[in-house]
Design a protein around this motif. Structure first.
Motif, short mmCIF file in Angstrom:
data_model
loop_
_atom_site.label_atom_id
_atom_site.label_comp_id
_atom_site.label_asym_id
_atom_site.label_seq_id
_atom_site.Cartn_x
_atom_site.Cartn_y
_atom_site.Cartn_z
N ARG A 169 60.51 13.68 67.29
CA ARG A 169 60.85 15.10 67.28
C ARG A 169 62.17 15.33 68.01
O ARG A 169 62.53 14.62 68.93
CB ARG A 169 59.74 15.91 67.95
N GLY A 170 62.86 16.36 67.59
CA GLY A 170 64.11 16.70 68.26
C GLY A 170 65.28 15.82 67.88
O GLY A 170 66.30 15.82 68.55
N ALA A 171 65.14 15.07 66.77
CA ALA A 171 66.22 14.16 66.37
C ALA A 171 67.23 14.82 65.44
O ALA A 171 68.10 14.16 64.90
CB ALA A 171 65.63 12.93 65.69
N ASN A 172 67.13 16.12 65.25
CA ASN A 172 68.02 16.86 64.34
C ASN A 172 67.96 16.32 62.92
O ASN A 172 68.97 16.24 62.22
CB ASN A 172 69.47 16.82 64.86
N LEU A 173 66.76 15.93 62.53
CA LEU A 173 66.54 15.42 61.18
C LEU A 173 65.57 16.32 60.43
O LEU A 173 64.66 16.89 61.01
CB LEU A 173 65.97 14.00 61.22
N TYR A 174 65.80 16.41 59.13
CA TYR A 174 64.82 17.03 58.24
C TYR A 174 63.91 15.90 57.75
O TYR A 174 64.38 14.84 57.35
CB TYR A 174 65.50 17.69 57.06
N PHE A 175 62.59 16.13 57.79
CA PHE A 175 61.65 15.10 57.34
C PHE A 175 60.63 15.73 56.41
O PHE A 175 60.00 16.73 56.75
CB PHE A 175 60.92 14.46 58.52
N GLU A 176 60.50 15.16 55.23
CA GLU A 176 59.51 15.62 54.27
C GLU A 176 58.48 14.51 54.05
O GLU A 176 58.78 13.49 53.45
CB GLU A 176 60.16 15.97 52.94
N PRO A 177 57.24 14.69 54.52
CA PRO A 177 56.21 13.65 54.30
C PRO A 177 55.97 13.45 52.81
O PRO A 177 55.85 14.42 52.06
CB PRO A 177 54.98 14.24 54.99
N LEU A 178 55.90 12.19 52.40
CA LEU A 178 55.68 11.89 50.98
C LEU A 178 54.36 11.17 50.73
O LEU A 178 53.66 11.48 49.78
CB LEU A 178 56.84 11.03 50.43
N PHE A 179 54.04 10.18 51.55
CA PHE A 179 52.82 9.42 51.29
C PHE A 179 52.28 8.82 52.59
O PHE A 179 52.98 8.77 53.60
CB PHE A 179 53.06 8.32 50.25
N GLN A 180 51.05 8.37 52.51
CA GLN A 180 50.40 7.71 53.64
C GLN A 180 50.39 6.20 53.41
O GLN A 180 49.94 5.74 52.37
CB GLN A 180 48.95 8.22 53.80
N GLU A 181 50.90 5.48 54.39
CA GLU A 181 50.84 4.01 54.34
C GLU A 181 49.51 3.59 54.93
O GLU A 181 49.22 3.85 56.10
CB GLU A 181 51.99 3.42 55.15
N GLU A 182 48.65 2.98 54.12
CA GLU A 182 47.32 2.58 54.58
C GLU A 182 47.36 1.14 55.09
O GLU A 182 47.87 0.25 54.42
CB GLU A 182 46.31 2.70 53.45
N PHE A 183 46.80 0.92 56.27
CA PHE A 183 46.79 -0.40 56.89
C PHE A 183 45.40 -1.03 56.83
O PHE A 183 44.38 -0.34 56.83
CB PHE A 183 47.23 -0.30 58.36
N VAL A 184 45.40 -2.37 56.79
CA VAL A 184 44.16 -3.14 56.83
C VAL A 184 44.32 -4.27 57.85
O VAL A 184 45.44 -4.63 58.21
CB VAL A 184 43.83 -3.75 55.44
#
Length: 299
Positions: free
Chosen positions: A150-165
């Motif tokens: 947060r606070g990095a002066n970036l726009y971020f749009e979530p696209l997908f969830q990376e699922e881990f195993v």
């Protein structure tokens, strides 16, 4: 002297007549005459000998020969600028974290570049902190990363969830469980990525919440290398499901419980650059569409 005047001069030479050149260009003959008079005045030389037959002077022959390449280059430049404006040409610099860089982007970019051959793409593969710095410095147009700080002066749009195993040899004791909890990792060597890797930070946070569970760890700097190190018997690892594959060859992938199941990934760019323009916007939209068709996108 402008491009239209050069084209008019070439049309006169090609047709051998002011009148026929005017007809070809759909100009009034007086317009053609005025353009050539102005051109000769600017150059300070006579280009055409007017008489029964229209002939080139020595200066006219030199000017005609040189003007051919000038007009060609100017037309090419106009076409390139038009393509750039329409977003079908240009140079897009993107960044990507693993495993997206190795497992998702190659096929998407191959199809995109076949459709838009005049768009050149450069890719930097790194972790989210490094890509964040490169974007803020203006060295990358956009990146597919995990959620930046947060606070990095970036726009971020979530696209997908990376699922881990949890990935391990089939003889490993934890392979007998259907689900592996974070605290189950205690007592076994766990292969982890570098300290600045967002998923490692998430793992450490979850372990602290479980009562400061300590792990026997071995650091491996590359997310994509983890699978090979597990297959070599050096330990177990939490890897993205997309990396595990369907043919496990003596290995097992087990579900992970709790908050470690997912990591959000998406598009990041400088706030001042959003919405993206020209070729960058076209590439982003294409990537988003392809991920949607693969059912990766968040709903």
């Amino acid at each position: 002297m402008d491009l239209k005047t050069l084209k008019t001069f070439q049309a006169i030479v090609r047709n051998g007549s002011f009148n026929r050149a005017a007809q070809e260009l759909n100009y009034a003959q007086s317009t053609v005459t005025m353009q050539i008079q102005k051109l000769e005045s600017e150059l300070g030389v006579t280009l055409l000998e007017r008489g029964k037959e229209l002939t080139l002077t020595e200066a006219g022959r030199l000017f005609y020969e040189q003007s051919l390449s000038i007009v060609q280059r100017m037309e090419q430049l106009q076409n390139h600028l038009h393509d750039l404006k329409e977003g079908v040409a240009g140079h897009v610099r993107i960044g990507a974290t693993e495993p997206t860089a190795s497992f998702r982007l190659p096929g998407i970019l191959k199809a995109f570049m076949a459709e838009y051959p005049n768009i050149r793409i450069s890719i930097e593969i790194a972790n989210t902190p490094v890509l964040t710095e490169r974007m803020l410095a203006g060295e990358i147009d956009f990146s597919l990363t995990t959620t930046p700080d947060r606070g990095a002066n970036l726009y971020f749009e979530p696209l997908f969830q990376e699922e881990f195993v949890a990935f391990m040899p089939e003889q490993h004791p934890l392979a007998q469980q259907q689900t592996v909890a974070p605290e189950d990792l205690q007592g076994y060597r766990v292969l982890i990525t570098s300290a600045i890797c967002p998923y490692r930070k998430k793992l450490e946070m979850v372990l602290r919440d479980k009562g400061n569970v300590t792990l026997d760890t071995m650091e491996v700097g590359s997310m994509t290398a983890l699978k090979s190190y597990v297959e070599s018997g050096l330990g177990i690892a939490l890897i993205p499901r997309i990396m595990a594959g369907s043919s496990l060859n003596g290995m097992k992938a087990r579900e992970v419980s709790g908050d470690l199941i997912h990591m959000t990934s998406g598009l990041a760019c400088r706030e001042s650059s959003y919405p993206l323009q020209l070729a960058s916007r076209k590439l982003y939209q294409y990537i988003k569409q392809q991920l949607s068709e693969e059912s990766y996108l968040l709903t």
